[in-house]
Design a protein around this motif. Sequence first.
Motif, PDB file in Angstrom:
ATOM      1  N   MET A  93      14.687  13.847 -12.350  1.00 21.02           N
ATOM      2  CA  MET A  93      13.346  14.038 -12.270  1.00 21.02           C
ATOM      3  C   MET A  93      11.564  12.854 -12.232  1.00 21.02           C
ATOM      4  N   GLN A  94      12.543  12.499 -13.045  1.00 17.64           N
ATOM      5  CA  GLN A  94      11.322  11.451 -13.167  1.00 17.64           C
ATOM      6  C   GLN A  94      10.962  10.690 -11.786  1.00 17.64           C
ATOM      7  N   ASP A  95      12.332  10.538 -11.398  1.00 23.52           N
ATOM      8  CA  ASP A  95      12.195   9.680  -9.745  1.00 23.52           C
ATOM      9  C   ASP A  95      11.762  10.655  -9.306  1.00 23.52           C
ATOM     10  N   GLN A  96      11.792  12.048  -8.446  1.00 23.43           N
ATOM     11  CA  GLN A  96      11.350  12.830  -7.761  1.00 23.43           C
ATOM     12  C   GLN A  96       9.171  13.346  -8.425  1.00 23.43           C
ATOM     13  N   ALA A  97       9.465  12.684  -9.788  1.00 19.03           N
ATOM     14  CA  ALA A  97       7.815  13.103  -9.834  1.00 19.03           C
ATOM     15  C   ALA A  97       6.858  11.780  -9.049  1.00 19.03           C
ATOM     16  N   GLY A  98       7.502  10.993  -9.131  1.00 15.56           N
ATOM     17  CA  GLY A  98       7.430   9.493  -8.776  1.00 15.56           C
ATOM     18  C   GLY A  98       6.703   9.747  -6.978  1.00 15.56           C
ATOM     19  N   LEU A  99       7.613  10.640  -6.113  1.00 15.71           N
ATOM     20  CA  LEU A  99       7.663  10.934  -5.022  1.00 15.71           C
ATOM     21  C   LEU A  99       6.599  11.689  -4.499  1.00 15.71           C
ATOM     22  N   LEU A 100       6.757  12.564  -5.266  1.00 15.76           N
ATOM     23  CA  LEU A 100       5.774  13.851  -5.384  1.00 15.76           C
ATOM     24  C   LEU A 100       4.397  12.992  -5.700  1.00 15.76           C
ATOM     25  N   PHE A 101       3.798  12.044  -6.585  1.00 11.50           N
ATOM     26  CA  PHE A 101       2.465  11.404  -6.683  1.00 11.50           C
ATOM     27  C   PHE A 101       2.373  10.940  -5.750  1.00 11.50           C
ATOM     28  N   PHE A 102       3.664   9.689  -4.861  1.00 14.47           N
ATOM     29  CA  PHE A 102       3.688   8.889  -3.634  1.00 14.47           C
ATOM     30  C   PHE A 102       2.644   9.868  -2.712  1.00 14.47           C
ATOM     31  N   ILE A 103       3.060  11.105  -2.641  1.00 16.49           N
ATOM     32  CA  ILE A 103       2.647  11.970  -1.429  1.00 16.49           C
ATOM     33  C   ILE A 103       1.057  12.628  -1.897  1.00 16.49           C
ATOM     34  N   ALA A 104       0.749  12.578  -2.736  1.00 16.70           N
ATOM     35  CA  ALA A 104      -0.081  13.189  -3.065  1.00 16.70           C
ATOM     36  C   ALA A 104      -1.588  11.960  -3.015  1.00 16.70           C
ATOM     37  N   VAL A 105      -1.006  10.699  -3.443  1.00 18.45           N
ATOM     38  CA  VAL A 105      -1.644   9.697  -3.048  1.00 18.45           C
ATOM     39  C   VAL A 105      -1.867   9.566  -1.399  1.00 18.45           C
ATOM     40  N   PHE A 106      -1.062   9.964  -1.125  1.00 20.19           N
ATOM     41  CA  PHE A 106      -0.835   8.971   0.542  1.00 20.19           C
ATOM     42  C   PHE A 106      -1.887  10.132   1.144  1.00 20.19           C
ATOM     43  N   TRP A 107      -1.218  11.033   1.163  1.00 18.01           N
ATOM     44  CA  TRP A 107      -2.042  12.519   1.829  1.00 18.01           C
ATOM     45  C   TRP A 107      -3.684  12.692   1.210  1.00 18.01           C
ATOM     46  N   GLY A 108      -3.683  11.957   0.797  1.00 18.97           N
ATOM     47  CA  GLY A 108      -5.465  12.020  -0.578  1.00 18.97           C
ATOM     48  C   GLY A 108      -6.073  10.668   0.289  1.00 18.97           C
ATOM     49  N   PHE A 109      -5.132   9.429   0.746  1.00 14.66           N
ATOM     50  CA  PHE A 109      -6.126   7.532   0.599  1.00 14.66           C
ATOM     51  C   PHE A 109      -6.137   7.970   2.269  1.00 14.66           C
ATOM     52  N   PHE A 110      -5.370   8.991   2.936  1.00 16.48           N
ATOM     53  CA  PHE A 110      -4.881   8.661   4.326  1.00 16.48           C
ATOM     54  C   PHE A 110      -6.404   9.582   4.982  1.00 16.48           C
ATOM     55  N   PRO A 111      -6.957  10.562   4.651  1.00 13.99           N
ATOM     56  CA  PRO A 111      -7.810  11.079   5.767  1.00 13.99           C
ATOM     57  C   PRO A 111      -9.043  11.052   4.994  1.00 13.99           C
ATOM     58  N   VAL A 112      -9.337   9.855   3.916  1.00 13.74           N
ATOM     59  CA  VAL A 112     -10.855   9.703   3.289  1.00 13.74           C
ATOM     60  C   VAL A 112     -10.905   8.828   4.456  1.00 13.74           C
ATOM     61  N   PHE A 113      -9.862   7.859   4.992  1.00 11.81           N
ATOM     62  CA  PHE A 113     -10.445   6.972   5.946  1.00 11.81           C
ATOM     63  C   PHE A 113     -10.215   6.872   6.281  1.00 11.81           C
ATOM     64  N   THR A 114      -9.635   8.295   7.460  1.00 14.94           N
ATOM     65  CA  THR A 114     -10.400   9.118   8.491  1.00 14.94           C
ATOM     66  C   THR A 114     -11.959   9.451   8.629  1.00 14.94           C
TER      67      THR A 114
END
Length: 611
Positions: free
Chosen positions: A406-427
């Motif tokens: 569950m902790q590993d999956q939480a890390g994945l979900l956090f990365f998804i939140a960061v990736f799709w927050g970082f990507f659109p800002v700089f576009t």
Amino acid sequence: MMKSPTTSPSVTMMIFFSDVTYKVVMKGMTTSEEKDILKGITGCVSPGEVLALMGPSGSGKTSLLNLLGGRITHHPTVGGSITYNDQPYSKFLKSRIGFVTQDDVLFPHLTVKETLTYAARLRLPNTLTQEQKEQRALDVIYELGLERCQDTMIGGSFVRGVSGGERKRVCIGNEIIINPSLLLLDEPTSGLDSTTALRIVQMLQHIAEAGKTVVTTIHQPSSRLFHKFDKLILLGKGSLIYFGKASEAMSYFQYIGCSPLITMNPAEFLLDLANGNINDVSVPSELEDKVQMGNLSEAETRNGKPSPALVQEYLVEAYETRVAETEKKKLLVPIPLDEELKSKVLCSKRQWGASWCEQFSILFLRGFKERRHDYFSWLRITQVLSTAVILGLLWWQSDAKNPKGMQDQAGLLFFIAVFWGFFPVFTAIFTFPQERAMLNKERATDMYRLSAYFVARTTSDLPLDLILPVLFLLVVYFMAGLRLSAGPFLLSILTVFLCIVAAQGLGLAIGATLMDLKRATTLASVTVMTFMLAGGFFVKRVPIFISWIRYISFNYHTYKLLLKVQYDEEVTPMINGIRIDSGSTEVVALIAMVFGYRLLAYLSLRWMNVS
């Protein structure tokens, strides 16, 4: 050249300008001083005439053109008078003036036909039907000889498209599509070969013959081009050296003692004089006498010849004493104007070519067509899918039934939140700085309302924004073994989409506020990094005096929502230090960011437009 049935303007326009002056304030480290850009320029141009503004770089040609086009108005350092059919400039004249800037400001991925059709639909009067507007665009295409390339993309730095001469004709077509009474052009032949430049000037002649008034700046035309102009204004360091018929310019300078000693292009000879360069030019007797008598200081002579500054001073003085008064008297003689023409200029009302909803739909479609190429480039698709595959392999069929999984999956979900927050800002940061020139150009002609542009620009990306996240999640979701049911999958997509739209809003606000890509990128980097660190994964117990940051972080709210979607049925209310609740607070916070950041971006654009 084919003639459109609507080529002749409804109102002919005569322009008179007298003693026009313009200064700019040069700010230094400790002091500021005023610099004279134009020093008392007088002249006129009538319908059917092409007036050329010539002079070396920095002589004030573009400044004078901007003043004549109403681009610089109500400025405290502008003096003199400019009238249009004996009336001063007003914003209602925008619909009667076409202005072609020196830079070709066009969308690279639109075709020639699309570019002119959108311009027709936005700028032509709303009394015309859409079919009539589209027909007008076709008429202009044939009038300018663009029928062979009408379905070719305009092109740009990284996109192959039409030739330089065709691009310039498209820019001119954007302006003559409204049948302007006055057409102004800034360096329309710059960067073109002599044959293409000649075609452009011949086209300006045809436009003038249709009853329009044409004023153009030109740097160094060939002799063939020079003889196409009806009138000429020659400027030197902001001062008027000659105004009159272009065909009489050489005779005038011979009259004041300046004639070429070798065969020269008239334009090259005139520019040499405007620069004060008298190599291969006879020295006026007055100056020669001063040199021989030794009455000049060292600063006023150079190698036994008058200095450029002294030559320019002589030319300005010669014009003022021998010609200027006569020309001013001619301008003072009242030219009979039809009272109907005056009333048309006075009584014109500001009219939009389309309603707000029509402007929105046209701009939405134009934006969608322009940016779909960038969104679906192989580089972007490869970036997203390769990231998704790497994540899927790293979290391959992870198991959430035990705390470590569950902790590993939480890390994945956090990365998804960061990736799709970082990507659109700089576009999104690039949106308004890159389109600033286009926005300024189109708003200067009252092409559309700023609000219609803003809403269309910020919503035309939304359909495109949904496609890549769906592809991303289709790969990651099933490879990583997240909750395999339709509800959680769709809610995960909606959560990511909400994060993207909120992050885009931040990028739009930063870009619109700063309008400088280096500063905007720096600020965005610091902001996104702060939001990521406060997102709830790296630090569980944030000090209370700085804990407010996580509540304005879209990463934090997205992360909590993704945890809620995946583990809603779990017994424990805490996952990786994050409390799982209803999720309504996070949804409201993200929606507030979606609209709040965009409101800030709009107000920044409005302030930029007003200032």
